[in-house]
Design a protein around this motif. Structure first.
Motif, PDB file in Angstrom:
ATOM      1  N   PHE A 124       0.912  -1.383   0.147  1.00  0.00           N
ATOM      2  CA  PHE A 124      -0.067   0.058  -0.015  1.00  0.00           C
ATOM      3  C   PHE A 124       0.908   1.329   0.199  1.00  0.00           C
ATOM      4  N   LEU A 125       0.759   1.863  -0.954  1.00  0.00           N
ATOM      5  CA  LEU A 125       1.425   3.223  -1.213  1.00  0.00           C
ATOM      6  C   LEU A 125       0.611   4.506  -0.900  1.00  0.00           C
ATOM      7  N   HIS A 126       1.316   5.348  -0.381  1.00  0.00           N
ATOM      8  CA  HIS A 126       0.658   6.673   0.158  1.00  0.00           C
ATOM      9  C   HIS A 126       1.510   7.962  -0.126  1.00  0.00           C
ATOM     10  N   ASP A 127       1.233   8.666  -1.102  1.00  0.00           N
ATOM     11  CA  ASP A 127       1.612   9.618  -1.375  1.00  0.00           C
ATOM     12  C   ASP A 127       1.193  11.213  -0.888  1.00  0.00           C
ATOM     13  N   TYR A 128       1.784  12.229  -0.314  1.00  0.00           N
ATOM     14  CA  TYR A 128       1.399  13.387   0.216  1.00  0.00           C
ATOM     15  C   TYR A 128       2.064  14.395   0.298  1.00  0.00           C
ATOM     16  N   PRO A 129       1.822  15.570   0.462  1.00  0.00           N
ATOM     17  CA  PRO A 129       2.618  16.610   0.508  1.00  0.00           C
ATOM     18  C   PRO A 129       3.678  16.596   1.728  1.00  0.00           C
ATOM     19  N   GLY A 130       4.807  16.778   1.790  1.00  0.00           N
ATOM     20  CA  GLY A 130       5.556  16.757   2.919  1.00  0.00           C
ATOM     21  C   GLY A 130       5.206  17.732   3.903  1.00  0.00           C
ATOM     22  N   GLU A 131       4.428  18.842   3.409  1.00  0.00           N
ATOM     23  CA  GLU A 131       4.171  19.738   4.449  1.00  0.00           C
ATOM     24  C   GLU A 131       3.085  19.306   5.341  1.00  0.00           C
ATOM     25  N   PHE A 132       2.222  18.384   4.875  1.00  0.00           N
ATOM     26  CA  PHE A 132       1.283  17.904   5.697  1.00  0.00           C
ATOM     27  C   PHE A 132       1.714  17.191   7.061  1.00  0.00           C
ATOM     28  N   LEU A 133       2.890  16.717   6.982  1.00  0.00           N
ATOM     29  CA  LEU A 133       3.667  16.143   8.092  1.00  0.00           C
ATOM     30  C   LEU A 133       3.981  17.133   9.231  1.00  0.00           C
ATOM     31  N   LEU A 134       4.119  18.253   8.767  1.00  0.00           N
ATOM     32  CA  LEU A 134       4.708  19.259   9.783  1.00  0.00           C
ATOM     33  C   LEU A 134       3.239  19.907  10.582  1.00  0.00           C
ATOM     34  N   ARG A 203      10.281  30.911   4.121  1.00  0.00           N
ATOM     35  CA  ARG A 203      10.637  29.845   3.209  1.00  0.00           C
ATOM     36  C   ARG A 203      11.844  30.402   2.257  1.00  0.00           C
ATOM     37  N   SER A 204      11.861  31.352   1.696  1.00  0.00           N
ATOM     38  CA  SER A 204      12.879  32.033   1.203  1.00  0.00           C
ATOM     39  C   SER A 204      14.482  31.683   1.811  1.00  0.00           C
ATOM     40  N   ALA A 205      14.315  31.691   3.136  1.00  0.00           N
ATOM     41  CA  ALA A 205      15.512  31.303   3.938  1.00  0.00           C
ATOM     42  C   ALA A 205      15.880  29.944   4.145  1.00  0.00           C
ATOM     43  N   GLY A 206      15.022  28.920   3.480  1.00  0.00           N
ATOM     44  CA  GLY A 206      15.347  27.622   3.330  1.00  0.00           C
ATOM     45  C   GLY A 206      14.644  26.969   4.735  1.00  0.00           C
ATOM     46  N   MET A 207      13.663  27.770   5.205  1.00  0.00           N
ATOM     47  CA  MET A 207      13.284  27.083   6.547  1.00  0.00           C
ATOM     48  C   MET A 207      11.913  26.305   5.960  1.00  0.00           C
ATOM     49  N   GLU A 208      11.762  24.992   6.655  1.00  0.00           N
ATOM     50  CA  GLU A 208      10.631  24.047   6.198  1.00  0.00           C
ATOM     51  C   GLU A 208       9.600  24.206   7.369  1.00  0.00           C
ATOM     52  N   MET A 209       9.882  24.209   8.681  1.00  0.00           N
ATOM     53  CA  MET A 209       9.060  23.985   9.731  1.00  0.00           C
ATOM     54  C   MET A 209       8.059  25.278   9.910  1.00  0.00           C
ATOM     55  N   LEU A 210       7.283  25.255   8.818  1.00  0.00           N
ATOM     56  CA  LEU A 210       6.148  26.257   8.848  1.00  0.00           C
ATOM     57  C   LEU A 210       4.715  25.687   8.853  1.00  0.00           C
ATOM     58  N   GLN A 211       3.854  26.289   9.898  1.00  0.00           N
ATOM     59  CA  GLN A 211       2.503  25.660   9.887  1.00  0.00           C
ATOM     60  C   GLN A 211       1.518  26.894   9.770  1.00  0.00           C
ATOM     61  N   PRO A 212       0.375  26.461   9.340  1.00  0.00           N
ATOM     62  CA  PRO A 212      -0.118  25.349   9.107  1.00  0.00           C
ATOM     63  C   PRO A 212       0.138  24.798   7.803  1.00  0.00           C
ATOM     64  N   GLY A 213       0.858  23.629   7.727  1.00  0.00           N
ATOM     65  CA  GLY A 213       1.717  22.980   6.408  1.00  0.00           C
ATOM     66  C   GLY A 213       0.258  22.460   5.302  1.00  0.00           C
ATOM     67  N   ASP A 232      -9.209  31.116   4.017  1.00  0.00           N
ATOM     68  CA  ASP A 232      -8.951  29.975   3.067  1.00  0.00           C
ATOM     69  C   ASP A 232      -7.396  29.634   3.363  1.00  0.00           C
ATOM     70  N   LEU A 233      -6.813  30.651   3.116  1.00  0.00           N
ATOM     71  CA  LEU A 233      -5.162  30.196   2.882  1.00  0.00           C
ATOM     72  C   LEU A 233      -4.414  30.243   4.260  1.00  0.00           C
ATOM     73  N   LEU A 234      -4.902  30.944   4.836  1.00  0.00           N
ATOM     74  CA  LEU A 234      -4.385  30.798   6.207  1.00  0.00           C
ATOM     75  C   LEU A 234      -5.215  30.795   7.402  1.00  0.00           C
ATOM     76  N   PRO A 235      -5.905  29.684   7.786  1.00  0.00           N
ATOM     77  CA  PRO A 235      -6.926  29.887   8.746  1.00  0.00           C
ATOM     78  C   PRO A 235      -6.767  30.649  10.516  1.00  0.00           C
ATOM     79  N   PHE A 236      -5.263  30.402  10.603  1.00  0.00           N
ATOM     80  CA  PHE A 236      -4.986  31.079  11.836  1.00  0.00           C
ATOM     81  C   PHE A 236      -3.509  31.257  11.924  1.00  0.00           C
TER      82      PHE A 236
END
Lengths: 479, 345
Positions: A124-134, A203-213, A232-236
């Motif tokens: 069973f394979l599952h693909d999702y955006p990496g941001e979801f994990l954050l 994001r431009s500085a290379g950071m990835e830990m950005l929420q809500p992912g 819609d783009l940024l609920p909180f």
């Protein structure tokens, strides 16, 4: 023996999850284990796999495998797939044959259903955006605790921008003459825009830990191009303790936060936790390229996303022979940390990717090492985009790579940069700034693949990664 | 020109050779023989074999080893001569011709054993030593090796893969081709050693275990069934063949100290076979039910001799392997396997 393996491919965005899945599906469906040296070496043969669609795969949409295949087979200029913006999946059925047991071993194992010399694997394979994990840690927080954590993190990631954000919040929540409703709407919009500006800068500085992912992953345009951030783009967005807890803006964000966690994060975590094997893809070259802040940020990201899974090897193994309805719940029983894009480094530096990876994932490793879970490290590339070559330099041959960059029309010889055997410290004696010249690592485009099926794709150690994730399904003769 | 290659696009530089690596098929790999010369390639390379560098055993250690082995050999020879003479006298009492017949048989057996032993010794001496490769691979594994050592070890592994691709059974050549494909993707000595073990040594280890099991079973059955007079001969012959087969399998042998260790073990188990036979006879005399005691004693002897031969086999495997294996756990597991094989026999 029949195995159901839920393969969790974990990794931040642009680490190569989709390409890995595409290469995996192509290899298994077209060729089986032909060309996979790690399997041939151990006497295990995988027959060509059958794509079973997506039944029983958490109701996910079908993985756009054919579309990605088409992009890679474009004769003019092959291209990597677009960033994944939604979840999808696929199920493969892979018959296999392994080494034969000795007679006594077969007699003992047969009544218990533990024969592993032949059978099939439903993968069973599952693909999702990496941001979801954050977003997975959000399930453990309330809005208030998340806000504090997020603000602390921002101060570590981009201190200047974080300070600017705090200042903007002070200005936004200073008294105003607007009516209550108008003021609230304005404040919410301004806070979203301020936080959106911070996210773009980070994001431009290379950071990835950005929420809500999850919402960031579904953006239709680059984050830096968004002028106005709507609900819609940024609920909180995080608010400091200077804003009272009963302030309408905070209450509004808290309500949206809870709805977000309930409707999006919790169901995603439930799907994630079906994984019984985990492959964590890490783009070590990107971290080298982006400097010391990115290293700290990536470490934290990996530790965070590992925490979303459950780890315990034993129960699942014991229950393999039982009927499906009686099997214990899924736990991750094998973890492979894999450094991707190994073909973007010269040959003599590739092994250093493995060393750097081991250090980078130390915190993440300790999260999953609580139980008896075998953890492996590997470096690989699912689809080679470059070829190794040598050029004359100072009367000696020097290693280089031959490949085409994403924006170029033709392939050229390049020196991509140095992969050291230890991470730079970032101190005065060992500076490690953002986009250092030493760690250039340009983005190579894929080579155009032949349109005919059954042609093996060039890879490095893809077989090793696959073997490590499936090894305990097979009987391998040791004596 | 600066000493470091500039980063980014390299305009105007001609590519020396393009090493294109694909999943299937042998890559164009630079596999020139190493400075040390291939080890697994051919036993006749003894003259240009790997020079044993680094710390050589001291003269005192070497002398002590020779003394020990020599002493054991002399003691065993004298004992066997005494026993043989005693038996000859007993036979002659029955009939003089019987004594002569016994002497003739014994002589033939000794000549035959001597021939095989000398031939095996010659083949053994013709093999290359594996000490340097073992030492380097251990240092690389422990991350204590410098760049030069790592590069030499890497090239040695590549030469093994190259040599194995050209000779040997088809399956071994296929494995060597796969190993060559793996080696073409990196320059890491640590990984090269690991892949060398996985691709080339692991199947040899399995064959070695089968050889050890077979010899141990043959010794167990032979010494249990045959007359006690022949026990030392059976054990000695099988020990010689065991060392010969395993060293030829790995096409390598230990240095002088390692060889002395093996020789000491071989002599030791031969002596044990004789002593066990004497002990069994003595015990059987003391038991009330002598027949049962003898049968039980023979079975026990067979088992013990088989186990000791298995131990010798694992020791030979450990010494002849070009890459050192972690010994304790592995040897214990293998020994248990051998015990089961002997018990099944």
């Amino acid at each position: 023996m029949h195995h159901d393996i839920h393969l969790g491919i974990t990794g931040l965005r642009r680490t190569g999850k989709t390409v890995f899945l595409t290469a995996l599906i192509y290899q298994l469906e077209q060729l089986g284990s032909q060309g996979l040296n790690a399997f041939a070496n151990r006497g295990v043969r995988l027959e060509t796999a059958e794509i079973l669609g997506n039944d029983g795969n958490n109701g996910l949409a079908k993985l756009p495998y054919e579309e990605t295949l088409g992009r890679l087979r474009t004769s003019a200029c092959a291209a990597w797939p677009n960033s994944t913006d939604s979840e999808s999946g696929l199920v493969l059925k892979i018959p296999f044959r392994a080494n034969a047991y000795r007679r006594l071993g077969k007699i003992l194992r047969m009544p218990l259903g533990l024969l592993r010399d032949r059978g099939s694997i439903r993968l069973f394979l599952h693909d999702y955006p990496g941001e979801f994990l954050l977003d997975t840690p959000l399930a453990k927080y309330s809005y208030g605790s998340w806000s504090s954590t997020a603000l602390d993190r921002m101060a570590g990631q981009c201190p200047d921008r974080a300070a600017a954000y705090h200042k903007e919040l002070e200005q936004i929540f200073s008294t105003s003459d607007d009516a209550d409703d108008t003021r609230l709407a304005r404040q919410l919009a301004e806070v979203r825009n301020a936080y959106g500006r911070y996210l773009a800068a980070a994001r431009s500085a290379g950071m990835e830990m950005l929420q809500p992912g999850m919402t960031l992953a579904s953006l239709k345009e680059p984050i830096q191009n968004i002028a106005a951030w709507t609900a819609d783009l940024l609920p909180f967005a995080p608010l400091s303790n200077a804003v009272p807890d009963d302030h309408p803006a905070k209450l509004d964000f808290a309500k949206r936060f809870d709805a977000y966690v309930k409707e999006r994060v919790a169901p995603f975590i439930k799907r994630l936790r079906r994984s019984s094997r985990q492959i964590v893809l890490v783009d070590v070259l990107r971290v080298l390229h982006n400097g010391v802040q990115c290293f700290n940020d990536t470490q934290q990201c990996l530790a965070t996303i590992i925490g979303a899974y459950r780890y315990n090897g034993e129960l699942r193994q014991i229950g393999q022979g039982l009927p499906r309805s009686l099997r214990p719940p899924s736990f991750v029983s094998r973890v492979i940390f894999a450094a991707t894009k190994a073909d973007h480094a010269v040959k003599s530096h590739r092994a250093n990717l493995g060393r750097l990876l081991e250090i980078l994932v130390q915190r993440a490793r300790s999260r999953c090492a609580a139980g008896p879970v075998p953890i492996k490290y590997e470096w690989f590339t699912s689809l080679r985009a470059t070829a190794d070559c040598r050029v004359p330099w100072n009367d000696r041959p020097a290693e280089a790579l031959y490949g085409r960059l994403i924006d170029d029309a033709e392939a050229k010889v390049r020196n991509p940069g140095v992969v050291p055997n230890e991470w730079p410290t970032g101190g005065d004696d060992d500076p490690w700034p953002f986009e250092s010249e030493r760690f250039v690592f340009p983005h190579f485009a894929p080579r155009s693949l032949p349109p005919r099926d059954l042609v093996p794709w060039p890879h490095i150690n893809l077989d090793s990664v696959l073997w490590e994730s499936l090894a305990d399904c097979f009987y391998v003769q040791t004596s | 020109m600066s000493s470091e290659l500039p980063f980014g696009e390299l305009d105007g530089l001609k590519v020396l050779e393009d090493v294109e690596t694909e999943v299937v098929g042998s890559p164009t790999l630079d596999l020139r023989p190493t400075d040390e010369g291939p080890v697994l390639a051919a036993p006749s390379n003894a003259a240009t074999g790997i020079p044993v560098s680094g710390s050589a055993p001291s003269r005192i250690a070497r002398g002590a080893a020779y003394l020990g082995v020599g002493g054991m050999g002399i003691a065993m020879t004298v004992y066997l001569i005494y026993r043989s003479y005693a038996f000859f006298e007993a036979c002659s009492l029955v009939h003089p011709w019987l004594g002569m017949l016994y002497l003739a048989g014994l002589g033939a057996a000794i000549l035959s054993l001597g021939y095989f032993a000398i031939r095996a010794a010659g083949r053994y001496a013709g093999l290359n030593e594996v000490e340097t490769a073992r030492r380097r691979s251990t240092r690389v594994r422990q991350r204590l090796a410098d760049e030069l050592e790592e590069r030499r070890l890497q090239r040695w592994v590549e030469s093994q893969a190259h040599a194995a691709q050209r000779s040997g059974p088809a399956e071994a050549r296929k494995r060597a081709s796969r190993l060559a494909v793996q080696l073409a993707n990196h320059s890491s000595a640590e990984r090269a050693v690991r892949e060398f073990e996985e691709y080339l040594l692991a199947p040899l280890d399995r064959v070695a275990d089968q050889i050890i099991e077979r010899r141990a079973v043959q010794v167990a059955i032979g010494t249990a069934v045959a007359s006690g007079l022949f026990d030392p001969i059976i054990v000695a012959v099988q020990a010689v063949r065991l060392v010969d087969e395993i060293s030829q399998l790995y096409t390598g042998r230990p240095g002088w100290l390692g060889t002395m260790r093996l020789l000491r073990r071989a002599i030791g188990i031969t002596l044990f076979a004789e002593i066990a036979e004497q002990a069994t006879e003595l015990l059987a005399e003391m038991m009330a039910n002598k027949a049962v005691a003898k049968i039980g004693g023979r079975i026990g002897q067979g088992l013990a001799n088989g186990l000791l031969v298995a131990r010798l086999g694992h020791a030979v495997k450990h010494e002849c392997r070009p890459i050192e294996q972690p010994r304790t756990r592995l040897a214990a597991a293998q020994l248990i396997g051998s015990v089961l094989a002997v018990a099944r026999s």
